[in-house]
Structure formats: C-alpha cells, structure tokens
Motif scaffolding. Sequence first.
Motif, PDB file in Angstrom:
ATOM      1  N   LEU A  14       0.828  -1.214   0.000  1.00 24.69           N
ATOM      2  CA  LEU A  14       0.000   0.000   0.000  1.00 24.69           C
ATOM      3  C   LEU A  14       0.860   1.260   0.000  1.00 24.69           C
ATOM      4  O   LEU A  14       0.515   2.250  -0.655  1.00 24.69           O
ATOM      5  CB  LEU A  14      -0.944  -0.004   1.196  1.00 24.69           C
ATOM      6  CG  LEU A  14      -2.081  -1.010   1.152  1.00 24.69           C
ATOM      7  CD1 LEU A  14      -2.861  -0.990   2.462  1.00 24.69           C
ATOM      8  CD2 LEU A  14      -3.002  -0.730  -0.015  1.00 24.69           C
ATOM      9  N   LEU A  15       1.973   1.229   0.717  1.00 26.24           N
ATOM     10  CA  LEU A  15       2.880   2.377   0.732  1.00 26.24           C
ATOM     11  C   LEU A  15       3.432   2.654  -0.658  1.00 26.24           C
ATOM     12  O   LEU A  15       3.525   3.809  -1.074  1.00 26.24           O
ATOM     13  CB  LEU A  15       4.025   2.128   1.717  1.00 26.24           C
ATOM     14  CG  LEU A  15       5.067   3.230   1.832  1.00 26.24           C
ATOM     15  CD1 LEU A  15       4.434   4.502   2.377  1.00 26.24           C
ATOM     16  CD2 LEU A  15       6.216   2.772   2.710  1.00 26.24           C
ATOM     17  N   ILE A  18       0.606   4.299  -2.592  1.00 27.54           N
ATOM     18  CA  ILE A  18       0.371   5.663  -2.109  1.00 27.54           C
ATOM     19  C   ILE A  18       1.485   6.586  -2.585  1.00 27.54           C
ATOM     20  O   ILE A  18       1.210   7.696  -3.063  1.00 27.54           O
ATOM     21  CB  ILE A  18       0.261   5.672  -0.564  1.00 27.54           C
ATOM     22  CG1 ILE A  18      -1.069   5.046  -0.151  1.00 27.54           C
ATOM     23  CG2 ILE A  18       0.390   7.078  -0.002  1.00 27.54           C
ATOM     24  CD1 ILE A  18      -1.207   4.825   1.330  1.00 27.54           C
ATOM     25  N   ASP A  19       2.715   6.146  -2.473  1.00 25.72           N
ATOM     26  CA  ASP A  19       3.834   6.964  -2.946  1.00 25.72           C
ATOM     27  C   ASP A  19       3.780   7.185  -4.454  1.00 25.72           C
ATOM     28  O   ASP A  19       4.095   8.271  -4.933  1.00 25.72           O
ATOM     29  CB  ASP A  19       5.163   6.327  -2.561  1.00 25.72           C
ATOM     30  CG  ASP A  19       5.457   6.456  -1.081  1.00 25.72           C
ATOM     31  OD1 ASP A  19       4.776   7.244  -0.405  1.00 25.72           O
ATOM     32  OD2 ASP A  19       6.371   5.756  -0.605  1.00 25.72           O
ATOM     33  N   ALA A  21       0.971   7.172  -6.301  1.00 22.52           N
ATOM     34  CA  ALA A  21      -0.178   8.035  -6.589  1.00 22.52           C
ATOM     35  C   ALA A  21       0.119   9.494  -6.252  1.00 22.52           C
ATOM     36  O   ALA A  21      -0.273  10.397  -6.994  1.00 22.52           O
ATOM     37  CB  ALA A  21      -1.397   7.560  -5.814  1.00 22.52           C
ATOM     38  N   PHE A  22       0.810   9.723  -5.147  1.00 26.40           N
ATOM     39  CA  PHE A  22       1.107  11.093  -4.727  1.00 26.40           C
ATOM     40  C   PHE A  22       2.422  11.612  -5.280  1.00 26.40           C
ATOM     41  O   PHE A  22       2.812  12.738  -5.006  1.00 26.40           O
ATOM     42  CB  PHE A  22       1.138  11.195  -3.204  1.00 26.40           C
ATOM     43  CG  PHE A  22      -0.179  10.938  -2.550  1.00 26.40           C
ATOM     44  CD1 PHE A  22      -1.367  11.289  -3.165  1.00 26.40           C
ATOM     45  CD2 PHE A  22      -0.235  10.344  -1.307  1.00 26.40           C
ATOM     46  CE1 PHE A  22      -2.585  11.056  -2.558  1.00 26.40           C
ATOM     47  CE2 PHE A  22      -1.441  10.110  -0.682  1.00 26.40           C
ATOM     48  CZ  PHE A  22      -2.617  10.469  -1.319  1.00 26.40           C
ATOM     49  N   GLU A  87      -0.632  15.982  -0.047  1.00 27.44           N
ATOM     50  CA  GLU A  87      -0.143  14.640  -0.321  1.00 27.44           C
ATOM     51  C   GLU A  87       0.755  14.130   0.808  1.00 27.44           C
ATOM     52  O   GLU A  87       0.641  12.983   1.241  1.00 27.44           O
ATOM     53  CB  GLU A  87       0.623  14.597  -1.653  1.00 27.44           C
ATOM     54  CG  GLU A  87      -0.240  14.816  -2.869  1.00 27.44           C
ATOM     55  CD  GLU A  87      -0.460  16.279  -3.186  1.00 27.44           C
ATOM     56  OE1 GLU A  87       0.189  17.145  -2.550  1.00 27.44           O
ATOM     57  OE2 GLU A  87      -1.296  16.573  -4.054  1.00 27.44           O
ATOM     58  N   LEU A  90      -1.389  13.253   3.852  1.00 30.82           N
ATOM     59  CA  LEU A  90      -2.018  11.934   3.745  1.00 30.82           C
ATOM     60  C   LEU A  90      -0.992  10.817   3.907  1.00 30.82           C
ATOM     61  O   LEU A  90      -1.274   9.794   4.546  1.00 30.82           O
ATOM     62  CB  LEU A  90      -2.747  11.805   2.403  1.00 30.82           C
ATOM     63  CG  LEU A  90      -4.021  12.639   2.259  1.00 30.82           C
ATOM     64  CD1 LEU A  90      -4.596  12.471   0.863  1.00 30.82           C
ATOM     65  CD2 LEU A  90      -5.038  12.271   3.309  1.00 30.82           C
ATOM     66  N   HIS A  91       0.186  11.013   3.353  1.00 27.63           N
ATOM     67  CA  HIS A  91       1.262  10.037   3.506  1.00 27.63           C
ATOM     68  C   HIS A  91       1.627   9.892   4.983  1.00 27.63           C
ATOM     69  O   HIS A  91       1.814   8.779   5.480  1.00 27.63           O
ATOM     70  CB  HIS A  91       2.473  10.476   2.682  1.00 27.63           C
ATOM     71  CG  HIS A  91       3.610   9.526   2.721  1.00 27.63           C
ATOM     72  ND1 HIS A  91       4.606   9.618   3.650  1.00 27.63           N
ATOM     73  CD2 HIS A  91       3.905   8.451   1.954  1.00 27.63           C
ATOM     74  CE1 HIS A  91       5.473   8.655   3.457  1.00 27.63           C
ATOM     75  NE2 HIS A  91       5.074   7.921   2.430  1.00 27.63           N
ATOM     76  N   TYR A  94      -1.044   7.964   6.854  1.00 32.07           N
ATOM     77  CA  TYR A  94      -0.927   6.544   6.559  1.00 32.07           C
ATOM     78  C   TYR A  94       0.191   5.923   7.389  1.00 32.07           C
ATOM     79  O   TYR A  94       0.022   4.846   7.963  1.00 32.07           O
ATOM     80  CB  TYR A  94      -0.674   6.308   5.067  1.00 32.07           C
ATOM     81  CG  TYR A  94      -0.361   4.861   4.771  1.00 32.07           C
ATOM     82  CD1 TYR A  94      -1.372   3.911   4.785  1.00 32.07           C
ATOM     83  CD2 TYR A  94       0.941   4.437   4.537  1.00 32.07           C
ATOM     84  CE1 TYR A  94      -1.094   2.577   4.559  1.00 32.07           C
ATOM     85  CE2 TYR A  94       1.225   3.114   4.309  1.00 32.07           C
ATOM     86  CZ  TYR A  94       0.207   2.184   4.316  1.00 32.07           C
ATOM     87  OH  TYR A  94       0.491   0.868   4.104  1.00 32.07           O
TER      88      TYR A  94
END
Length: 117
Positions: A14-15, A18-19, A21-22, A87, A90-91, A94
């Motif tokens: 997931l990290l 997420i990384d 996507a952002f 971003e 949100l990171h 998470y």
Amino acid sequence: MKLVSLVIIIGFILLYFIDSAFKVSMFDLETLIHSGMRFLAGFLVLGIGVFYAHQIKLKYAVGLLLLLAIGDDIWDYTRNIDSFSFEILLHSLYMLAWGALIGYLLIKQLMNGTRGS
C-alpha cells in the motif's frame, strides 16, 4: 507472527501505491526521515501507549502527535524544506496508522506469547 508479517507486507504494498499516486519519492532522505518519525510515533504512542497498554488517553496522544508533527514542520521550514502539502499530510497519516497497527499487533502477539509460556 503471521498476522504481523502479513500487515507489514500489505503495508509496504500500500505504501508503494500511495507513494506512486502522490508522486512521493520513497527513497529521498527527507521522506525516509519523515516516514520513519511518523511510523515510530504511531508505533509507540498510538499502538502501544494508547491501544494496547491504555497508559495514554487518546486525546492526549493526538495532542502529542500534533505537537511532534508541527515541530517537525517548523524544523523543515527553518531549513527551507517545503514538505507541507496535502499529499505529504495523507502520507504521514498513513504512516501513523500503519505504525499504530503494527505496534498494537506486535506487542499483543509478544505479550500473549510470553503469558502462555
């Protein structure tokens, strides 16, 4: 320990997403420092202190985490590093949540394992 390993593996996957996507550079030194601090704070304060041991009340823990995050952002501002964006926020959330989950599961697993022996 299988559950803890599963959460760690899923968390890394997931990290990565997420990384991606952002568009956050995962291996940048600043990102590693920020991520590590947020993860460790979530692990110790939320995962162990609040959810497992119930030594810290949730509202005090949230206040402590906010102070740590604001202090970190002020420190970055004094070094002319712009790390305050939606971003990155949100990171960071998470990383806090992932650290809290792993902290809770790991200490629960370790304490249940020692009690049974």
